[in-house]
Design a protein around this motif. Structure first.
Motif, PDB file in Angstrom:
ATOM      1  N   LEU A  96     -31.601  30.893 -14.750  1.00  0.00           N
ATOM      2  CA  LEU A  96     -30.533  30.141 -15.404  1.00  0.00           C
ATOM      3  C   LEU A  96     -30.167  30.863 -16.693  1.00  0.00           C
ATOM      4  O   LEU A  96     -31.053  31.310 -17.431  1.00  0.00           O
TER       5      LEU A  96
ATOM      6  N   GLY B  75     -28.005  30.352 -20.184  1.00  0.00           N
ATOM      7  CA  GLY B  75     -27.227  29.479 -21.071  1.00  0.00           C
ATOM      8  C   GLY B  75     -26.458  30.286 -22.089  1.00  0.00           C
ATOM      9  O   GLY B  75     -26.274  31.509 -21.936  1.00  0.00           O
TER      10      GLY B  75
ATOM     11  N   LEU C  37     -31.070  19.413 -18.871  1.00  0.00           N
ATOM     12  CA  LEU C  37     -31.344  20.471 -17.891  1.00  0.00           C
ATOM     13  C   LEU C  37     -32.628  20.153 -17.107  1.00  0.00           C
ATOM     14  O   LEU C  37     -32.669  20.328 -15.882  1.00  0.00           O
TER      15      LEU C  37
ATOM     16  N   LEU D  43     -24.961  28.436 -17.091  1.00  0.00           N
ATOM     17  CA  LEU D  43     -24.734  27.093 -17.607  1.00  0.00           C
ATOM     18  C   LEU D  43     -23.638  27.165 -18.668  1.00  0.00           C
ATOM     19  O   LEU D  43     -23.880  27.556 -19.803  1.00  0.00           O
TER      20      LEU D  43
ATOM     21  N   THR E  19     -21.605  26.825 -13.633  1.00  0.00           N
ATOM     22  CA  THR E  19     -21.405  25.376 -13.648  1.00  0.00           C
ATOM     23  C   THR E  19     -21.264  24.878 -15.079  1.00  0.00           C
ATOM     24  O   THR E  19     -21.362  25.665 -16.028  1.00  0.00           O
TER      25      THR E  19
ATOM     26  N   HIS F  97     -22.112  23.249 -18.633  1.00  0.00           N
ATOM     27  CA  HIS F  97     -23.294  23.287 -19.500  1.00  0.00           C
ATOM     28  C   HIS F  97     -23.905  21.878 -19.567  1.00  0.00           C
ATOM     29  O   HIS F  97     -23.171  20.887 -19.541  1.00  0.00           O
ATOM     30  N   PRO F  98     -25.244  21.790 -19.659  1.00  0.00           N
ATOM     31  CA  PRO F  98     -25.854  20.452 -19.764  1.00  0.00           C
ATOM     32  C   PRO F  98     -25.282  19.619 -20.918  1.00  0.00           C
ATOM     33  O   PRO F  98     -25.196  18.386 -20.815  1.00  0.00           O
TER      34      PRO F  98
ATOM     35  N   VAL G 264     -21.577  19.427 -11.144  1.00  0.00           N
ATOM     36  CA  VAL G 264     -22.767  20.227 -11.449  1.00  0.00           C
ATOM     37  C   VAL G 264     -23.725  20.198 -10.265  1.00  0.00           C
ATOM     38  O   VAL G 264     -24.279  21.224  -9.857  1.00  0.00           O
TER      39      VAL G 264
END
Ligand code: URA
Length: 263
Positions: free
Chosen positions: A97, A99, A121, A185, A219, A221-222, A237
């Motif tokens: 992942l 970010g 997340l 993310l 996708t 971002h949290p 997501v």
């Protein structure tokens, strides 16, 4: 695609361009440099140590982390804070992942995604049947972007210049780990990794991209999910994560397939 050897050469060239004519290297680095000189066409040290034995993923990452800690292109910008937050998780993970950049909490604790976005997340990973320790979590920018002396807990997204200065570190991480799938993310990570600028998550998500031969999904971002609890956002997501799970051949229950389709 840049190898660790090329990253080293680039970093030395940067020093030279700044007028420096000497670089301090320890015995280990000297042995690696000697090996490169003696075997210019052989594999870069990400594949072999000076003694000829294969370098483990852990060794490659440790080496990369050391190099990144003194990464001249980002230092030269002067717009990122001092403390590096490298990455966390399983170096042998099949899922990586990526970010945006560390924020206040991540800088304080020295680990990506440990604040509120990190908790979100963790929930997403849990829904996938995974734990943080099962994946490799990194950021496109390894330093918290600076906002001056009175920054407090405020955070900002890295600029395209900051990302351009950092991205080679992430590309080298990807080559070291060799994940089977990457999920970016947020748009900052997606644009950075795919070499784009200004593409929205809406335009990037829902399909596969590629980075150095590895399939990439982008996708939201949290933290977007923290601001936007709408079922449709959570489903978006989730569909990206389902796609990653399918690609990885992970088991998916009927219940998981239906997540976020009804209130
Ligand atoms: N947001 C990110 O993109 N990365 C982190 O590590 C924390 C928050």
């Amino acid at each position: 695609m840049a190898t660790i050897r090329e990253l080293t050469v680039e970093s030395l060239a940067h020093l030279q361009a700044q007028g420096q004519t000497r670089a301090v290297v320890d015995e280990g680095a000297r042995a690696i440099l000697r090996d490169w000189m003696l075997h210019p066409r052989q594999a870069a040290p990400k594949e072999a140590t000076p003694s000829g034995t294969a370098m483990s993923v852990e060794e490659k990452l440790a080496y990369l982390r050391e190099r990144a800690a003194d990464w001249k292109p980002t230092r030269a910008l002067g717009t990122l804070r001092e403390k590096m937050v490298f990455a966390v998780g399983d170096p042998h993970a099949r899922l990586m992942l990526v970010g945006e950049a560390p924020g206040y909490d991540e800088e304080r604790l020295g680990e990506p995604f440990v604040g509120r976005a990190g908790q979100k997340l963790n929930q997403v990973l849990q829904a996938m049947g995974l734990k943080r320790e099962d994946v490799y979590i990194s950021n496109i920018c390894k330093w918290r972007p600076s906002m001056g002396d009175n920054q407090g807990m405020a955070n900002r997204a890295p600029t395209p210049q900051e990302i351009a200065a950092c991205v080679k570190i992430v590309l080298a991480e990807i080559r070291a780990i060799g994940p089977q799938c990457i999920v970016c993310l947020g748009g900052t990570a997606g644009n950075g990794l795919l070499g784009l600028q200004g593409a929205s998550v809406g335009a990037l998500r829902g399909k596969w991209h590629e980075c150095q031969g590895v399939p990439v999904r982008v996708t939201y971002h949290p933290s977007y999910l923290l601001r936007n609890e709408a079922l449709s956002s959570r489903r978006a997501v989730w569909e990206d994560m389902l796609a990653a799970m399918e690609l990885l051949g992970m088991p998916i229950s009927d219940k998981q397939r239906r997540y976020f389709t009804q209130p």
